[in-house]
Structures are given as structure tokens and as C-alpha cells.
Design a protein around this motif. Structure first.
Motif, PDB file in Angstrom:
ATOM      1  N   ILE A   5       0.845  -1.195   0.000  1.00  0.00           N
ATOM      2  CA  ILE A   5       0.000   0.000   0.000  1.00  0.00           C
ATOM      3  C   ILE A   5       0.877   1.240   0.000  1.00  0.00           C
ATOM      4  CG2 ILE A   5      -1.627   1.355   1.379  1.00  0.00           C
ATOM      5  CD1 ILE A   5      -2.806  -1.338   2.318  1.00  0.00           C
ATOM      6  N   GLY A   6       0.576   2.144  -0.925  1.00  0.00           N
ATOM      7  CA  GLY A   6       1.229   3.458  -0.934  1.00  0.00           C
ATOM      8  C   GLY A   6       0.469   4.422  -0.044  1.00  0.00           C
ATOM      9  N   ASN A   7      -0.863   4.452  -0.233  1.00  0.00           N
ATOM     10  CA  ASN A   7      -1.735   5.215   0.647  1.00  0.00           C
ATOM     11  C   ASN A   7      -3.162   4.727   0.490  1.00  0.00           C
ATOM     12  OD1 ASN A   7      -3.073   6.765  -1.481  1.00  0.00           O
ATOM     13  ND2 ASN A   7      -1.247   8.040  -1.575  1.00  0.00           N
ATOM     14  N   LEU A   8      -4.000   5.113   1.461  1.00  0.00           N
ATOM     15  CA  LEU A   8      -5.403   4.688   1.494  1.00  0.00           C
ATOM     16  C   LEU A   8      -6.306   5.871   1.798  1.00  0.00           C
ATOM     17  CD1 LEU A   8      -5.201   1.506   3.759  1.00  0.00           C
ATOM     18  CD2 LEU A   8      -5.928   1.534   1.393  1.00  0.00           C
ATOM     19  N   SER A   9      -7.515   5.833   1.276  1.00  0.00           N
ATOM     20  CA  SER A   9      -8.596   6.728   1.669  1.00  0.00           C
ATOM     21  C   SER A   9      -9.838   5.867   1.820  1.00  0.00           C
ATOM     22  CB  SER A   9      -8.818   7.822   0.624  1.00  0.00           C
ATOM     23  OG  SER A   9      -9.557   7.336  -0.475  1.00  0.00           O
ATOM     24  N   LEU A  10     -10.952   6.480   2.157  1.00  0.00           N
ATOM     25  CA  LEU A  10     -12.199   5.722   2.258  1.00  0.00           C
ATOM     26  C   LEU A  10     -12.686   5.221   0.908  1.00  0.00           C
ATOM     27  CD1 LEU A  10     -14.462   7.510   4.866  1.00  0.00           C
ATOM     28  CD2 LEU A  10     -13.496   5.218   4.979  1.00  0.00           C
ATOM     29  N   GLU A  11     -12.230   5.847  -0.159  1.00  0.00           N
ATOM     30  CA  GLU A  11     -12.723   5.488  -1.489  1.00  0.00           C
ATOM     31  C   GLU A  11     -11.733   4.741  -2.357  1.00  0.00           C
ATOM     32  OE1 GLU A  11     -14.187   9.094  -3.244  1.00  0.00           O
ATOM     33  OE2 GLU A  11     -16.091   8.902  -2.175  1.00  0.00           O
ATOM     34  N   GLY A  12     -10.480   4.633  -1.916  1.00  0.00           N
ATOM     35  CA  GLY A  12      -9.522   3.967  -2.779  1.00  0.00           C
ATOM     36  C   GLY A  12      -8.138   3.856  -2.187  1.00  0.00           C
ATOM     37  N   MET A  13      -7.231   3.421  -3.032  1.00  0.00           N
ATOM     38  CA  MET A  13      -5.863   3.197  -2.595  1.00  0.00           C
ATOM     39  C   MET A  13      -4.877   3.387  -3.742  1.00  0.00           C
ATOM     40  SD  MET A  13      -5.953  -1.000  -2.451  1.00  0.00           S
ATOM     41  CE  MET A  13      -4.329  -1.208  -1.816  1.00  0.00           C
ATOM     42  N   ARG A  38     -10.023   2.457  -7.168  1.00  0.00           N
ATOM     43  CA  ARG A  38     -11.173   2.897  -6.375  1.00  0.00           C
ATOM     44  C   ARG A  38     -11.837   1.652  -5.820  1.00  0.00           C
ATOM     45  NH1 ARG A  38     -16.416   2.646  -8.854  1.00  0.00           N
ATOM     46  NH2 ARG A  38     -16.181   1.905 -10.983  1.00  0.00           N
ATOM     47  N   PHE A  39     -12.350   1.783  -4.605  1.00  0.00           N
ATOM     48  CA  PHE A  39     -13.053   0.672  -3.983  1.00  0.00           C
ATOM     49  C   PHE A  39     -14.439   0.539  -4.603  1.00  0.00           C
ATOM     50  CE2 PHE A  39     -10.586   1.660   0.151  1.00  0.00           C
ATOM     51  CZ  PHE A  39      -9.497   0.956  -0.300  1.00  0.00           C
ATOM     52  N   ILE A  40     -14.795  -0.681  -4.990  1.00  0.00           N
ATOM     53  CA  ILE A  40     -16.133  -0.925  -5.520  1.00  0.00           C
ATOM     54  C   ILE A  40     -16.920  -1.873  -4.622  1.00  0.00           C
ATOM     55  CG2 ILE A  40     -15.585  -0.389  -7.923  1.00  0.00           C
ATOM     56  CD1 ILE A  40     -15.301  -3.414  -8.419  1.00  0.00           C
ATOM     57  N   ASP A  41     -16.235  -2.538  -3.696  1.00  0.00           N
ATOM     58  CA  ASP A  41     -16.907  -3.433  -2.758  1.00  0.00           C
ATOM     59  C   ASP A  41     -16.100  -3.466  -1.467  1.00  0.00           C
ATOM     60  OD1 ASP A  41     -18.642  -5.324  -1.670  1.00  0.00           O
ATOM     61  OD2 ASP A  41     -17.500  -6.996  -2.491  1.00  0.00           O
ATOM     62  N   LEU A  42     -16.643  -2.792  -0.455  1.00  0.00           N
ATOM     63  CA  LEU A  42     -16.002  -2.734   0.851  1.00  0.00           C
ATOM     64  C   LEU A  42     -17.081  -2.966   1.890  1.00  0.00           C
ATOM     65  CD1 LEU A  42     -13.460  -2.046   2.568  1.00  0.00           C
ATOM     66  CD2 LEU A  42     -14.199   0.343   2.472  1.00  0.00           C
ATOM     67  N   GLY A  43     -16.975  -4.061   2.632  1.00  0.00           N
ATOM     68  CA  GLY A  43     -17.975  -4.408   3.638  1.00  0.00           C
ATOM     69  C   GLY A  43     -18.042  -3.387   4.757  1.00  0.00           C
ATOM     70  N   GLU A  44     -19.156  -3.398   5.464  1.00  0.00           N
ATOM     71  CA  GLU A  44     -19.386  -2.440   6.550  1.00  0.00           C
ATOM     72  C   GLU A  44     -18.330  -2.575   7.651  1.00  0.00           C
ATOM     73  OE1 GLU A  44     -22.969  -1.528   9.641  1.00  0.00           O
ATOM     74  OE2 GLU A  44     -23.525  -2.067   7.592  1.00  0.00           O
TER      75      GLU A  44
END
Length: 113
Positions: free
Chosen positions: A30-38, A91-97
Motif C-alpha cells: 500500500i502506498g496510501n489509502l482513503s475511504l474510497e480507494g488506494m 477505487r473501492f467498488i466493494d467494501l464491507g461495513e
């Protein structure tokens, strides 16, 4: 430098490996992460506009590693100066709660409304 992204991104303090959940092979770190992607520093070529299922672990507030599995869509990739390594944005397209909750805490964000 002024942050122009919609959501803040965070770099991990220590290397966090990313696994292709379908093959079990390490894809990179991982280089970096956000709530919507990486952003990923990949050890393998990334297919343009492809979908992937990745897994990785994030440390919680007690240092315990929490598993995250996420479906991602590749948005861009560029080779690094080192042959065989690539920067790639997803971008995240499926991230569980539950995984989103772990990610929010790791990012230092408040709970979802």
C-alpha cells in the motif's frame, strides 16, 4: 502543498502487503489509502481498467492486525524508475461495513452517519 483530493489519504507507517485474493499472490504494498480507494506500489504489471479482489491487514488502535478484503477497479498505473514495479491507483467498488469501520478508524475519521 495543498491537499486537493476530496478525501484525505494516509500512508502506512510500516509496509502493508496487498494480496490478490483470487490467487493468493502478493501484488505489492500500500502506498496510501482513503475511504474510497488506494494507491499501490505493485510488484507485478496491473491490467488497465481491470477489477481485482485484494486483501490486506490494517493495525487497529491496539496494534492488532485486522483483515480487510476489498473489490477494486484499476483507474491508472505508471511504471516506477525501478524495472518491474508500478504505481497504480484503485477505487473501492466493494467494501464491507465491518472493513469500512476498520478503515475509518485507521484513517482517524469519525464513525459513519
Amino acid at each position: 502543498m495543498i491537499e486537493k483530493r476530496r478525501l484525505p489519504r494516509k500512508r502506512p507507517a510500516a509496509p502493508l502487503q496487498v494480496i490478490d485474493a483470487m490467487t493468493g499472490l502478493v501484488v505489492g504494498q500500500i502506498g496510501n489509502l482513503s475511504l474510497e480507494g488506494m494507491m499501490l506500489l505493485a510488484d507485478v504489471a496491473i491490467t488497465d481498467d481491470a477489477l481485482y479482489q485484494f486483501s490486506f491487514q490494517l493495525p487497529d488502535e491496539h496494534g492488532r492486525l485486522q483483515p480487510i478484503e476489498v473489490g477494486v477497479h484499476e483507474l491508472w498505473s505508471d511504471p516506477t524508475h525501478r524495472p518491474g514495479r508500478y504505481w497504480a491507483g484503485f477505487r473501492f467498488i466493494d467494501l464491507g461495513e465491518a472493513e469500512a469501520g476498520v478503515l475509518r478508524k485507521w484513517l482517524g475519521l469519525s464513525a459513519a452517519p
